[in-house]
Design a protein around this motif. Structure first.
Motif, PDB file in Angstrom:
ATOM      1  N   UNK A 129       0.820  -1.203   0.000  1.00 20.85           N
ATOM      2  CA  UNK A 129       0.000   0.000   0.000  1.00 20.85           C
ATOM      3  C   UNK A 129       0.860   1.261   0.000  1.00 20.85           C
ATOM      4  N   UNK A 130       1.974   1.244   0.720  1.00 21.24           N
ATOM      5  CA  UNK A 130       2.833   2.421   0.769  1.00 21.24           C
ATOM      6  C   UNK A 130       3.448   2.717  -0.600  1.00 21.24           C
ATOM      7  N   UNK A 131       3.891   1.689  -1.304  1.00 20.89           N
ATOM      8  CA  UNK A 131       4.442   1.886  -2.647  1.00 20.89           C
ATOM      9  C   UNK A 131       3.380   2.444  -3.585  1.00 20.89           C
ATOM     10  N   UNK A 132       2.162   1.951  -3.449  1.00 13.06           N
ATOM     11  CA  UNK A 132       1.077   2.431  -4.318  1.00 13.06           C
ATOM     12  C   UNK A 132       0.809   3.908  -4.080  1.00 13.06           C
ATOM     13  N   UNK A 133       0.796   4.324  -2.826  1.00 13.85           N
ATOM     14  CA  UNK A 133       0.478   5.719  -2.514  1.00 13.85           C
ATOM     15  C   UNK A 133       1.643   6.659  -2.818  1.00 13.85           C
ATOM     16  N   UNK A 134       2.864   6.191  -2.642  1.00 15.30           N
ATOM     17  CA  UNK A 134       4.015   7.051  -2.922  1.00 15.30           C
ATOM     18  C   UNK A 134       4.159   7.345  -4.415  1.00 15.30           C
ATOM     19  N   UNK A 135       3.740   6.426  -5.261  1.00 19.08           N
ATOM     20  CA  UNK A 135       3.858   6.612  -6.706  1.00 19.08           C
ATOM     21  C   UNK A 135       2.525   6.957  -7.368  1.00 19.08           C
ATOM     22  N   UNK A 136       1.490   7.193  -6.581  1.00 12.41           N
ATOM     23  CA  UNK A 136       0.173   7.429  -7.154  1.00 12.41           C
ATOM     24  C   UNK A 136       0.131   8.705  -7.987  1.00 12.41           C
ATOM     25  N   UNK A 137       0.711   9.781  -7.475  1.00 10.02           N
ATOM     26  CA  UNK A 137       0.723  11.018  -8.237  1.00 10.02           C
ATOM     27  C   UNK A 137       1.829  11.073  -9.273  1.00 10.02           C
ATOM     28  N   UNK A 138       2.933  10.398  -9.006  1.00 11.68           N
ATOM     29  CA  UNK A 138       4.074  10.446  -9.916  1.00 11.68           C
ATOM     30  C   UNK A 138       3.785   9.739 -11.231  1.00 11.68           C
ATOM     31  N   UNK A 139       3.044   8.642 -11.182  1.00 10.62           N
ATOM     32  CA  UNK A 139       2.792   7.881 -12.408  1.00 10.62           C
ATOM     33  C   UNK A 139       1.819   8.585 -13.345  1.00 10.62           C
ATOM     34  N   UNK A 140       1.037   9.534 -12.840  1.00 11.96           N
ATOM     35  CA  UNK A 140       0.083  10.265 -13.674  1.00 11.96           C
ATOM     36  C   UNK A 140       0.646  11.566 -14.227  1.00 11.96           C
ATOM     37  N   UNK A 141       1.819  11.975 -13.757  1.00  7.80           N
ATOM     38  CA  UNK A 141       2.389  13.251 -14.196  1.00  7.80           C
ATOM     39  C   UNK A 141       2.743  13.289 -15.683  1.00  7.80           C
ATOM     40  N   UNK A 142       3.329  12.222 -16.291  1.00  6.55           N
ATOM     41  CA  UNK A 142       3.634  12.306 -17.721  1.00  6.55           C
ATOM     42  C   UNK A 142       2.412  12.590 -18.586  1.00  6.55           C
ATOM     43  N   UNK A 143       1.291  11.964 -18.291  1.00  4.05           N
ATOM     44  CA  UNK A 143       0.078  12.223 -19.065  1.00  4.05           C
ATOM     45  C   UNK A 143      -0.419  13.653 -18.840  1.00  4.05           C
ATOM     46  N   UNK A 144      -0.347  14.131 -17.607  1.00  9.00           N
ATOM     47  CA  UNK A 144      -0.770  15.498 -17.322  1.00  9.00           C
ATOM     48  C   UNK A 144       0.123  16.515 -18.021  1.00  9.00           C
ATOM     49  N   UNK A 145       1.430  16.255 -18.041  1.00  9.64           N
ATOM     50  CA  UNK A 145       2.365  17.180 -18.685  1.00  9.64           C
ATOM     51  C   UNK A 145       2.146  17.207 -20.196  1.00  9.64           C
ATOM     52  N   UNK A 146       1.975  16.038 -20.809  1.00 11.89           N
ATOM     53  CA  UNK A 146       1.760  15.990 -22.255  1.00 11.89           C
ATOM     54  C   UNK A 146       0.418  16.598 -22.646  1.00 11.89           C
ATOM     55  N   UNK A 147      -0.599  16.405 -21.825  1.00 11.18           N
ATOM     56  CA  UNK A 147      -1.899  17.010 -22.121  1.00 11.18           C
ATOM     57  C   UNK A 147      -1.825  18.530 -22.019  1.00 11.18           C
ATOM     58  N   UNK A 148      -1.097  19.031 -21.023  1.00  8.81           N
ATOM     59  CA  UNK A 148      -0.911  20.483 -20.906  1.00  8.81           C
ATOM     60  C   UNK A 148      -0.128  21.029 -22.091  1.00  8.81           C
ATOM     61  N   UNK A 149       0.885  20.282 -22.551  1.00 11.95           N
ATOM     62  CA  UNK A 149       1.625  20.699 -23.740  1.00 11.95           C
ATOM     63  C   UNK A 149       0.757  20.747 -24.973  1.00 11.95           C
ATOM     64  N   UNK A 150      -0.178  19.810 -25.104  1.00 13.51           N
ATOM     65  CA  UNK A 150      -1.095  19.826 -26.240  1.00 13.51           C
ATOM     66  C   UNK A 150      -1.970  21.078 -26.232  1.00 13.51           C
ATOM     67  N   UNK A 151      -2.410  21.487 -25.057  1.00 16.28           N
ATOM     68  CA  UNK A 151      -3.231  22.697 -24.951  1.00 16.28           C
ATOM     69  C   UNK A 151      -2.446  23.921 -25.411  1.00 16.28           C
ATOM     70  N   UNK A 152      -1.202  24.041 -24.983  1.00  7.32           N
ATOM     71  CA  UNK A 152      -0.385  25.189 -25.401  1.00  7.32           C
ATOM     72  C   UNK A 152      -0.102  25.162 -26.899  1.00  7.32           C
ATOM     73  N   UNK A 153       0.098  23.957 -27.451  1.00  8.35           N
ATOM     74  CA  UNK A 153       0.318  23.865 -28.895  1.00  8.35           C
ATOM     75  C   UNK A 153      -0.908  24.322 -29.671  1.00  8.35           C
ATOM     76  N   UNK A 154      -2.099  23.950 -29.207  1.00 10.39           N
ATOM     77  CA  UNK A 154      -3.309  24.398 -29.878  1.00 10.39           C
ATOM     78  C   UNK A 154      -3.466  25.917 -29.808  1.00 10.39           C
ATOM     79  N   UNK A 155      -3.130  26.482 -28.664  1.00  6.05           N
ATOM     80  CA  UNK A 155      -3.210  27.940 -28.526  1.00  6.05           C
ATOM     81  C   UNK A 155      -2.251  28.630 -29.495  1.00  6.05           C
ATOM     82  N   UNK A 156      -1.042  28.079 -29.636  1.00  9.51           N
ATOM     83  CA  UNK A 156      -0.065  28.682 -30.541  1.00  9.51           C
ATOM     84  C   UNK A 156      -0.525  28.568 -31.996  1.00  9.51           C
ATOM     85  N   UNK A 157      -1.125  27.431 -32.355  1.00  8.76           N
ATOM     86  CA  UNK A 157      -1.532  27.221 -33.743  1.00  8.76           C
ATOM     87  C   UNK A 157      -2.675  28.137 -34.154  1.00  8.76           C
ATOM     88  N   UNK A 158      -3.571  28.443 -33.225  1.00  3.56           N
ATOM     89  CA  UNK A 158      -4.734  29.288 -33.573  1.00  3.56           C
ATOM     90  C   UNK A 158      -4.505  30.753 -33.230  1.00  3.56           C
TER      91      UNK A 158
END
Length: 262
Positions: A129-158
């Motif tokens: 349980x401790x391993x699951x909770x320690x990495x719970x937020x870390x494992x979702x960060x790459x998707x959050x970072x790439x999704x935020x980058x996609x938003x900025x790319x769309x803003x730049x394109x339009x």
């Protein structure tokens, strides 16, 4: 009054004799040492294989950014031979190719996040349980970072900027996204490799060991303490109950197998 005394004494004696006989029948079976059970349970440790995929995703991310820089320099800014760009990419514009590649990278990150979540749920069900909770937020960060980058790319394109300014801003967003996402993936890889190398027992077994050999041991995180959130305590207790059910099932199977061997 006097006649009831012997009868009660006789009944109590018969109950004690019956109980002692039942206990003797239980003790007569083959005794199994705790070391044998512990070694049998330790063989059930399963590594989390997600660090390999995290390293592969990091390599693909670096490769994508490197290719995007090449396309931007040669095909958009036109600092090289334009005929090679036309022969390789055809009628596809350079910035469009970069955006298409970014969408493919986002899909890979999404699949990676789903795969990681699957293995982390399995680790939680096995009692880590401790391993699951320690990495719970870390494992979702790459998707959050790439999704935020996609938003900025769309803003730049339009935004209606000039092609030169747009491609420079696009490369800046991709470079910043690479630095942040790569740091998260590397830190996640280190945590998973450390967890696999330690091959520790489940959290419940570690807490029992500390309580047995430490007189002044602190209370565990299972119960409610002052300053802790009720939702977090309930979630921990639910995970602990689920693990204990599976642990008891595994322990029963091991007991039957070891009893049959003796």
């Amino acid at each position: 009054m006097e006649s009831k005394g012997p009868s009660l004494y006789t009944a109590g004696t018969s109950v004690d004799l019956t109980r002692s006989i039942d206990e003797d029948t239980l003790v007569d079976g083959p005794l199994i040492s705790a070391d044998a059970l512990q070694s049998a349970i330790r063989r059930e440790f399963q590594t989390v294989p997600t660090h390999c995929y995290a390293a592969a995703l990091s390599f693909l991310h670096v490769l994508y950014v490197a290719l995007s820089v090449c396309v931007a320099v040669l095909c958009v800014l036109k600092f090289g031979n334009e005929e090679k760009c036309v022969s390789v990419m055809g009628n596809v514009q350079g910035d469009s190719a970069i955006v298409f590649g970014k969408v493919c990278l986002w899909v890979l990150v999404l699949l990676f996040t789903w795969y990681v979540q699957h293995h982390h749920n399995r680790a939680r069900r096995r009692g880590y349980l401790q391993f699951y909770r320690k990495t719970q937020g870390l494992k979702d960060l790459p998707l959050l970072i790439n999704s935020t980058g996609n938003v900025f790319l769309l803003v730049i394109l339009v935004a209606g900027l000039s092609p030169t300014v747009r491609i420079y801003m696009l490369l800046g967003i991709l470079g910043l996204e690479l630095l942040v996402a790569l740091s998260c993936l590397l830190w996640y890889t280190v945590k998973v490799m450390r967890f696999n190398r330690e091959r520790a027992a489940p959290d419940v077994s570690q807490e029992d060991h500390l309580q047995n050999y430490s007189i002044t041991s602190l209370p565990t995180e299972t119960g409610f303490r002052e300053g802790s959130r009720l939702e977090e305590v309930v979630e921990k207790q639910a995970d602990l109950i689920e693990y204990l059910k599976q642990h008891n099932t595994l322990l029963s199977k091991r007991l039957l197998n070891l009893t049959a061997q003796h």
